[in-house]
Write a protein that holds these residues in place. Structure first.
Motif, PDB file in Angstrom:
ATOM      1  N   ARG A 114      -0.213  -4.563   2.992  1.00 19.96           N
ATOM      2  CA  ARG A 114       0.653  -3.743   2.136  1.00 19.96           C
ATOM      3  C   ARG A 114      -0.083  -2.504   1.654  1.00 19.96           C
ATOM      4  NH1 ARG A 114       2.497  -8.970  -1.336  1.00 19.96           N
ATOM      5  NH2 ARG A 114       4.162  -9.755   0.029  1.00 19.96           N
ATOM      6  N   LEU A 151      -1.319 -10.414   3.530  1.00 22.85           N
ATOM      7  CA  LEU A 151      -0.245  -9.605   2.959  1.00 22.85           C
ATOM      8  C   LEU A 151      -0.764  -8.456   2.097  1.00 22.85           C
ATOM      9  CD1 LEU A 151       2.274 -12.427   1.987  1.00 22.85           C
ATOM     10  CD2 LEU A 151       2.692 -10.581   3.630  1.00 22.85           C
ATOM     11  N   ALA A 154       0.597  -1.849  -3.850  1.00 20.56           N
ATOM     12  CA  ALA A 154       0.677  -2.868  -2.808  1.00 20.56           C
ATOM     13  C   ALA A 154       1.415  -4.113  -3.282  1.00 20.56           C
ATOM     14  CB  ALA A 154      -0.726  -3.246  -2.331  1.00 20.56           C
ATOM     15  N   ASN A 155       1.505  -4.283  -4.593  1.00 26.70           N
ATOM     16  CA  ASN A 155       2.221  -5.422  -5.174  1.00 26.70           C
ATOM     17  C   ASN A 155       3.628  -5.064  -5.634  1.00 26.70           C
ATOM     18  OD1 ASN A 155       0.360  -7.745  -5.130  1.00 26.70           O
ATOM     19  ND2 ASN A 155      -0.959  -6.429  -6.364  1.00 26.70           N
ATOM     20  N   LEU A 202       6.447  -3.510   4.408  1.00 27.17           N
ATOM     21  CA  LEU A 202       5.688  -4.343   5.331  1.00 27.17           C
ATOM     22  C   LEU A 202       6.609  -5.337   6.032  1.00 27.17           C
ATOM     23  CD1 LEU A 202       2.918  -5.109   6.517  1.00 27.17           C
ATOM     24  CD2 LEU A 202       2.708  -6.802   4.685  1.00 27.17           C
ATOM     25  N   TRP A 246       7.043  -1.558  -1.496  1.00 28.70           N
ATOM     26  CA  TRP A 246       6.014  -1.590  -0.467  1.00 28.70           C
ATOM     27  C   TRP A 246       5.934  -2.958   0.201  1.00 28.70           C
ATOM     28  CZ3 TRP A 246       4.965   2.970   1.078  1.00 28.70           C
ATOM     29  CH2 TRP A 246       5.002   4.034   0.180  1.00 28.70           C
ATOM     30  N   LYS A 247       6.242  -3.995  -0.553  1.00 24.90           N
ATOM     31  CA  LYS A 247       6.358  -5.318   0.067  1.00 24.90           C
ATOM     32  C   LYS A 247       7.461  -5.310   1.117  1.00 24.90           C
ATOM     33  CE  LYS A 247       4.748  -8.135  -3.843  1.00 24.90           C
ATOM     34  NZ  LYS A 247       5.101  -9.209  -4.807  1.00 24.90           N
TER      35      LYS A 247
END
Length: 223
Positions: free
Chosen positions: A97, A93, A154-155, A163, A159-160
């Motif tokens: 991401r 993940l 990315a966290n 994905l 953005w999560k």
């Protein structure tokens, strides 16, 4: 003629690595026929769950066969140093991401970064699911500040979700693994393709003047 290849990949899949290498190799040739390539990061774990598929190593017969097939593929695609890392499989993940962010905000570096992710994991044995290792890999392409910012984004929820959306799009298009492709030809027709050894089918569908593999008879000069 014109067309488009949308390719769904995850760095956790070595066959996605082979597909990216091949498409990158023929990117200019495809461009000459007005065929666009869109590489889309997805979460393979989500595709497996959503489609009901299981990783090949969970079936002993497939796992036994894989050591032959992967060896042949590594030779064909020119990456003999690919090996399964001790920490495999990873929860991909975080790196996926990060790739979603990079594609949106640094498109010129997206392909090279994706390739570097494959290289670092599958050839250098770097566990990209670990934030401290991922940021080190990112720092080889981006500044330290940019790498930390990419990791932070990315966290982030947006953005999560992106994905997740990419993964759902692949599932909606019938995906059950990676690499998965959605191909549109010059007639506007659309079909899915799967795997790293179906490009001849894809070229035929796109109407491209491809050459088949030839086996000359014994005694004939090699061409």
């Amino acid at each position: 003629m014109s067309g488009k290849i949308t390719c769904y990949l995850d760095c956790v899949s070595p066959y996605s690595y082979f597909a990216l290498i091949y498409l990158d190799r023929y990117r200019e040739a495809l461009k000459s026929y007005n065929v666009d390539i869109d590489i889309v990061p997805v979460f393979l774990g989500g595709i497996n769950v959503g489609s009901g598929n299981k990783p090949p190593w969970t079936l002993q017969a497939k796992a036994d066969y894989s050591r032959y097939d992967s060896g042949r593929a590594k030779k064909y695609f020119g990456v003999p140093n690919v090996k399964t890392p001790a920490f495999f499989p990873i929860l991909s993940l975080l790196p996926q991401r990060a790739l979603v962010v990079i594609k949106a905000q640094h498109p010129g570096l997206f392909m090279s970064t994706f390739r570097s992710f494959f290289l670092e994991m599958w050839e250098n044995g770097i566990d990209l699911s670990k934030p401290e290792l991922l940021v080190q890999v990112l720092s080889k392409t981006f500044s330290d500040a940019q790498a930390r910012e990419l990791l932070e984004k990315a966290n982030a929820p947006d953005w999560k979700q992106k994905l997740n959306d990419n993964t759902k799009e692949a599932l909606d298009r019938g995906a059950f693994g990676c690499p998965w492709y959605w191909v549109i030809n010059s007639n506007g027709q659309e079909e899915p393709f799967f795997g790293s050894d179906r490009f001849h089918y894809m070229w035929e569908y796109l109407g491209l003047p491809w050459k088949d593999i030839e086996l000359p008879a014994a005694g004939r000069a090699k061409i």
